[in-house]
Design an enzyme around this catalytic site. Structure first.
Site, PDB file in Angstrom:
ATOM      1  N   GLY A   1      32.527  93.806 -90.203  1.00  0.00           N
ATOM      2  CA  GLY A   1      31.944  94.966 -89.535  1.00  0.00           C
ATOM      3  C   GLY A   1      30.433  94.886 -89.512  1.00  0.00           C
ATOM      4  N   GLY A   2      29.908  93.672 -89.673  1.00  0.00           N
ATOM      5  CA  GLY A   2      28.465  93.486 -89.618  1.00  0.00           C
ATOM      6  C   GLY A   2      27.718  94.185 -90.734  1.00  0.00           C
TER       7      GLY A   2
ATOM      8  CB  SER B   1      33.012  89.657 -89.104  1.00  0.00           C
ATOM      9  OG  SER B   1      31.773  90.061 -88.593  1.00  0.00           O
TER      10      SER B   1
END
Length: 141
Positions: free
Chosen positions: A49-50, A131
């Site tokens: 989710g960055g 991610s």
């Protein structure tokens, strides 16, 4: 209660701006195959989710299928994201930065100390993620 996300937050509601949220997020989800194993491999999932958004409560991260089919214990964690997790103000002890990574580290320590009670082997743990979760894995190595 089995098959229930704590605290009953189904994840997709995080996109609703009217959803009441809390910094109280340090929870783990643990999926154990039946019957309870002895000395099972443990897989710890870190969501992406960055480092800005996310939750381990999304349905897509449900570990029960992986646990049942592969006979492993699957653990996922929540951690602080966004400013609550990664704001750094140099010289300010209130915002030292990377608190989300410290949350993850605390979850990893908990697994090491407690997973044997669930039938897991603390010496056979695999971290995986996507991610920002994959980046987190590399930062913990």
């Amino acid at each position: 209660n089995t098959d229930q996300s704590f605290p009953g937050f189904v994840g997709s509601e995080m996109w609703n701006p009217n959803t009441e949220l809390s910094e109280d997020c340090l929870y783990l989800n643990v999926w154990i195959p039946a019957p309870k194993p002895k000395n099972a491999t443990v897989m710890i999932w870190i969501y992406g989710g960055g480092f800005q958004t996310g939750t381990s409560s999304l349905h897509v991260y449900d570990g029960k299928f992986l646990s049942r089919v592969e006979r492993v214990i699957v653990v996922s964690m929540n951690y602080r994201v966004g400013a609550l997790g990664f704001l750094a103000l140099p010289g300010n002890p209130e915002a030292p930065g990377n608190m989300g990574l410290f949350d993850q580290q605390l979850a990893l320590q908990w697994v090491q100390k407690n997973i044997a009670a669930f039938g897991g082997n603390p010496k056979s743990v695999t971290l995986f993620g996507e991610s920002a979760g994959a980046v987190s894995v590399s930062l913990h190595l």
